[in-house]
Design an enzyme around this catalytic site. Structure first.
Site, PDB file in Angstrom:
ATOM      1  CG  HIS A  82     -11.044   2.975 -27.493  1.00 44.51           C
ATOM      2  ND1 HIS A  82      -9.843   3.564 -27.150  1.00 44.51           N
ATOM      3  CD2 HIS A  82     -11.997   3.590 -26.747  1.00 44.51           C
ATOM      4  CE1 HIS A  82     -10.068   4.495 -26.245  1.00 44.51           C
ATOM      5  NE2 HIS A  82     -11.359   4.536 -25.982  1.00 44.51           N
ATOM      6  CG  ASP A 161      -9.190  14.562 -27.617  1.00 40.31           C
ATOM      7  OD1 ASP A 161     -10.337  14.844 -27.231  1.00 40.31           O
ATOM      8  OD2 ASP A 161      -8.485  13.687 -27.084  1.00 40.31           O
ATOM      9  NE  ARG A 168     -14.867  17.075 -22.731  1.00 41.82           N
ATOM     10  CZ  ARG A 168     -14.698  15.788 -23.090  1.00 41.82           C
ATOM     11  NH1 ARG A 168     -13.796  15.453 -23.990  1.00 41.82           N
ATOM     12  NH2 ARG A 168     -15.440  14.844 -22.560  1.00 41.82           N
ATOM     13  CB  SER A 183     -12.935  13.158 -26.833  1.00 43.64           C
ATOM     14  OG  SER A 183     -11.757  12.733 -26.211  1.00 43.64           O
ATOM     15  CE  LYS A 187      -8.737  10.486 -27.705  1.00 43.93           C
ATOM     16  NZ  LYS A 187      -8.831  10.792 -26.294  1.00 43.93           N
TER      17      LYS A 187
HETATM   18  N1  URA Z   1     -11.775   9.226 -23.031  1.00 45.11           N
HETATM   19  C1  URA Z   1     -11.431  10.095 -24.011  1.00 45.11           C
HETATM   20  O1  URA Z   1     -10.512   9.829 -24.785  1.00 45.11           O
HETATM   21  N2  URA Z   1     -12.142  11.235 -24.112  1.00 45.11           N
HETATM   22  C2  URA Z   1     -13.152  11.563 -23.293  1.00 45.11           C
HETATM   23  O2  URA Z   1     -13.745  12.606 -23.454  1.00 45.11           O
HETATM   24  C3  URA Z   1     -13.495  10.652 -22.280  1.00 45.11           C
HETATM   25  C4  URA Z   1     -12.787   9.487 -22.177  1.00 45.11           C
END
Ligand code: URA
Length: 431
Positions: A82, A161, A168, A183, A187
């Site tokens: 990632h 999320d 947010r 966050s 995932k």
């Molecule tokens: N990428 C994400 O998936 N979440 C965040 O909070 C910031 C960047």
């Protein structure tokens, strides 16, 4: 349990328990707790922080709010990577086929781009015919058969999320390390992989502008991964300038193809090989890090990685004939950006270069925007290059949109002076 008591608890600086965090996430996902109370809680977290355990409980509760991918039918150790997002970051396009060519199972769900950072799925869609949606069984079957599949996110991964991130975004609580870490990890933990390498970008083109913040984020994500039973490594890599030369969807596929044929830019090759070596060890295909790097370099040079890329494209319906000359995927209309000064390139503001590509139509301002896959730019100079006045520093691949704005963004993004600078790309490894 009452949400107002939990908001007060966090406001007063106390850690929330696993049960309390699960209560909040379940209540919010089901619509039982309203946005205004979660907004207050987010602001309390922003100021009072969360410890590693709270961040892990949050990541796990968000993971469990939706679907997790079950890769258990695929034999062997499954890996994932990632990137926290950068400009010109086409590492997945190279790394996936490269690892699969060496026997690693690469079952990847990728995202679309937003803002100045691109997304792997948009890039792959610039290959005519490439299908980014596969049924779950076909996804698994393809990985079993050829070792790799790269698809868009399907199902309902971490819906909590999605809801929290949107909130947010409008309550000035995005820039909070525990919230970012949980966050991202919610995932990743849903992705089904056993081992994950996180490429945490640092620099002006990245989410994290300073190395100190990037280290904090990286350490927390590694800790969340460990507490959740996964093998996670984080690399801190520079985003002081774009990765490679080409920015834009088809342009990045083009540069990935060059790289898979052993002709890639050094920075892109170095980051890809570094991440790849960690994953070759994690997948227990290699035991020595330096030997792993040599094997990866060899697979880029001897055509096996490119062969695997072609297998991937064919398996997902892409038109291989259109890859014989990938320059045909690009817009035919080009404009040169000429340097107004002579000297060494001392700095390139990657954020502004990303914005220039976006103005040309390569990126989305909002999730609903459509993009032009064939536009973008090819940056001919990197930090440390020498440039003459009137020499081309970039070629723009354009339609009608944003040409003058892109030109001025690029000219302002590049600082030219009399010092030959060198930058360090791979800054730290955190395990
Ligand atoms: N990428 C994400 O998936 N979440 C965040 O909070 C910031 C960047």
């Amino acid at each position: 349990m009452h949400i107002v008591d939990l908001i007060a608890k966090k406001r007063d600086g106390y850690p929330l328990t696993k049960e309390e965090i699960e209560f909040i996430i379940q209540g919010y996902t089901k619509g039982k707790i309203p946005d205004y109370q979660i907004s207050a809680l987010l602001m309390a977290i922003y100021f009072e922080n969360m410890n590693d355990e709270e961040s892990t409980y949050l990541a796990l509760a968000m993971r469990d709010s939706g679907d997790s991918i079950d890769l258990s039918e695929i034999p062997g150790i499954k890996v994932d990577k990632h990137s926290t997002g950068g400009v010109g970051d086409k590492v997945t396009l190279v790394l996936g086929p490269l690892l699969a060519s060496l026997g690693v199972k690469f079952a990847k769900m990728s995202g679309r781009g937003l803002g100045h950072t691109g997304g792997t799925i948009d890039k792959l869609e610039s290959i005519p015919g490439y299908q980014v949606v596969l049924e779950a069984e076909d996804f698994i079957e393809q990985v079993k058969k050829i070792g790799i599949a790269i698809v868009g996110q399907s199902g309902d991964v971490a819906p909590a999320d999605k809801k929290l991130y949107a909130l947010r975004d409008v309550t000035a609580t995005v820039e909070c390390i525990p919230l970012i870490a949980s966050s991202i990890m919610s995932k990743k933990l849903a992705s089904g992989a056993d081992a994950i390498v996180l490429d945490v970008k640092v620099g002006h083109g990245a989410f994290m502008k300073t190395e100190a913040d990037a280290v904090k984020l990286a350490k927390l994500m590694v800790e969340i991964g460990k507490l959740a039973g996964k093998k996670v490594t984080a690399l801190l890599t520079g985003m002081d300038e774009p990765l490679g030369h080409k920015i834009g969807n088809a342009l990045e596929v083009y540069e990935a193809i060059e790289t898979l044929n052993g002709e890639g830019p050094k920075d892109l090759v170095d980051v890809t090989v570094e991440i790849g070596a960690h994953l070759l060890l994690d997948a227990q295909i290699e035991t020595d890090f330096e030997v792993a790097k040599v094997k990866l370099q060899e697979a880029l040079q001897n055509g096996t990685a490119y062969e695997k890329f072609l297998e991937l494209v064919e398996a997902q319906g892409g038109d291989l004939d259109r890859l014989d000359d990938p320059s045909l995927l690009l817009s035919k209309n080009t404009v040169e950006v000429l340097s107004e000064k002579e000297g060494y390139v001392m700095d390139i503001n990657a954020l502004d270069i990303g914005k220039a590509a976006m103005r040309l139509g390569a990126g989305r301002e909002t999730k609903e925007d459509t993009i032009d896959l064939d536009v973008g730019l090819d940056l001919h100079k990197k930090i440390g290059s020498y440039v003459k006045k009137g020499e081309s520093i970039a070629t723009l691949y354009v339609r009608e949109k944003g040409i003058d704005e892109a030109k001025s963004l690029i000219l302002n993004a590049i600082s030219i002076g009399n010092q030959e600078k060198h930058i360090v790309l791979i800054k730290q490894t955190i395990k």
